[in-house]
Every structure is written in structure tokens, then in C-alpha cells.
Design an enzyme around this catalytic site. Sequence first.
Site: not given
Ligand code: KDG
Ligand code: MG
Length: 402
Positions: A37, A122, A147, A159, A210, A212, A236, A262, A283, A312, A316, A339, A402
Site C-alpha cells: 500500500n 471491522h 474489531r 486510525y 488495533d 496502530h 494489536e 502485519e 499478524r 493481516h 489493501d 482478518e 501513523w
Molecule cells: O495499508 C495499511 C493497512 O493495511 C493497515 O493500516 C491496516 O492496521 C491495519 C489492519 O489491522 O488491518
Molecule cells: Mg493493524
Amino acid sequence: MKIVDAKVIVTAPGRNFVTLKITTDEGLHGIGDATLNGRELAVAAYLNDHLIPCLIGRDAHQIEDIWQYLYKGAYWRGGPVTMSAIAAVDTALWDIKAKAAGLPLYQLLGGRSRSGVMVYGHANGRDIEETADEVDRFIELGYKAVRAQCGIPGLASTYGVSSDKLFYEPADADLPSENLWSTERYLDQVPKLFERLRSRFGFEPHLLHDAHHRLTPIEAARLGQSLEPYRLFWLEDSVPAENQEAWRTIRQHTVTPLAVGEIFNTVWQCRTLIEQELIDYVRTTVVHAGGITHLRRIATLADLHHVRTGCHGATDLSPVCMGAALHFDIWVPNFGIQEYMRHTPETDAVFPHDYRFDSGYLLPGETPGHGVDIDESLAAKYPYQRAYLPVNRLLDGTLTSW
Ligand code: KDG
Ligand code: MG
């Protein structure tokens, strides 16, 4: 069975996907996902300029030797671009081998270990009530695991929260958009979210969250402790994991199960986390970690240390990755969860597949191979569109994860 052709197909049916298609002299073809991505064209160039010339004429059955040739033979090891490219080759070759055998891919890995692959969806909302309503929607759709992410008071965006609920897409702008972040506000909000979700839905649905990569170990430890009454399936990516030892702090302070991986590309990036039993779920998935061949090694190490898989599966990662991952999931002995962010109908039309969702589980099909193909003429109608993931700043402007 010789490889006679390999080509990269870049298509953007709503978002960018990179796919490798390998063809053999026996007329069989296999495909692999190579999507990274926000850096899609780097992997496409790596494949076109550096890997494909080395593939032509090789025996498509020699998956392990080709994997080692591309990994060790490059001298420069690892990294997301290299490992996504190797993954695409590996996935396409497993697809071909399974087609040649006339078997669904999972049979070559060792056969079924379970009847279906439990997935999590999600749910997200601008506030706690909107998120709770979304969790309800997923439970109504049959999901056993959800999630939950929600907006943080005082932050314009965060996020995991989007206006497009079922098809959340993080790469949202031609150049990176900028978000603002406050850990203090986040740490206040998340326990309130899960308190509400447990009071509304009880303890039957699995709930996940998550973070993140936004916390420090001691902040993650505090979050893990504050979430203990709500018995999450996992917390996560609470902390970036370049420093694997740092996760010991989190582990020593909380019994909330921990997931990470991930963005890992090799077993080396999770070796300490697994061997020292600092995590509960890894992940890593097919596309970013060197394909089925390398993911299997990670899972085998994890199995020795009570760590289960949780691949994961954001949007994307293309349906090609999802198809291959489901064959891995239905076999892997130490499976945890998969996921599953749904792809749009446009994406599903470009990538016809035989997997299906039923009552909270994804079921791989019985078609020989991994069961996913690409409609090249439809793919050609969706040219590449530049898109980036956002960047994140603290309230004082400091760039952060991020
Ligand atoms: O491209 C980034 C995403 O795949 C990510 O932000 C998604 O954290 C993510 C998740 O747990 O699906
Ligand atoms: Mg994630």
C-alpha cells in the site's frame, strides 16, 4: 514444467493492486499478490526489472529453490519491497503446483485442520454509540469476532474510523493527508468504548482493537490493564516492534492478549517476540512476508511457543492474498483468527474467487490452486491511481507513527 512468461498487472478498481501472473509451458498459470500500500510501483518495478528476467526457463515446481534463489541470491535480504515481490512469485508457483496436482492448495500443505476459518470484521464509528451500532451490524451479519475502533473526542480523525463503513480504505489521498494525535485522549476513550460494548453485547462476541503502533510500552501496559475487565481477543500493534525486547514491559503488566506483525517481512523480525513468548498472535500474512513458503516457517516457530496466527487481511491485500491465506489458515495447526475486511464489488469482479463467507467463517473452495484468478480485460479498465497512507502528527506538530 518450465516458466515461459511472467507479467505484472497493476489495476485500481477503487484502490491499487499489483498482481504477478506466471505461465508455464504446460499451459498452466498461477497468480500472486504483490500489493504494498502506497508503494505499489516499487514492487512492480522490482518484479519487472529484477525478478522476472531470472524466472524465465526455471522449473515451476522448484518452489523452495526459487525462493532461496530470490532471497539469498539477491545478497540484499528482506524489506517490504523485496519480500512482497518474492511473495508474489511464491504464491503464483504454489497456485501452479496445486493446479498441476488437481488439488486445492491446502491439500498440498497437509490438508484441512478445521472446517472453516474464523474471521473478524471491522466496526468503526465517530463516537462510542456509532461504533456500538456498527458492532451490532457485524454480529447481525453472522461475525463471531469484531474489531472495534472509534473517534477520539477533540481529534478530527483517527486510525480505523471512516465514513465508508464496510470498505474502509486507509490510502485516502493523492499526497499523504495529515492527522493529529493525542495519546492521552485516546487512552481515556478506549476503555469507555469496550465497557459500552460489553454492557450491550455481553461476552459472547470476540472483540479486538488495533492501537496502530502509537503507544510506548508503558502506555500500552496501562491500556492493556484498563481493558482486562472487557476480555479482548487481542490488543494489536500497541507499540512499534523494531525493538522486540521492549514488548516485555507490556507483557509483564497485563494479561490482555497481544498481537503484532502485519508489517513484518521475515521470521527474524518476530523471532524474539515469539521465542520469549512476548506475544499471543503473529499478524504476518502471505503477501508481505515472502509468500506461503516463508509464512509457514514463521507459523512453525510460533507453534513451538504457544503463539497463534492472525493473518493481516485489510482491503489493501488483494483477493489473491486472501485466497492464498485461507488455504494456509485452514491447514495451519496453530491458527488463531483471520482478518477480513470486505473488498468492494468492483474489486471482487476483477479477481473472481471461490472462497465465501458463511456465519462468521470464510471457507476456501475446492478449485485446484488457491482459487483466485484475475480478469485481465476488466483490470485494464482501472489504471493505477497514486494514493498514499496518511501521516500522523502530535498536537504540537511532531511527526509520529501513523
Ligand atoms: O495499508 C495499511 C493497512 O493495511 C493497515 O493500516 C491496516 O492496521 C491495519 C489492519 O489491522 O488491518
Ligand atoms: Mg493493524
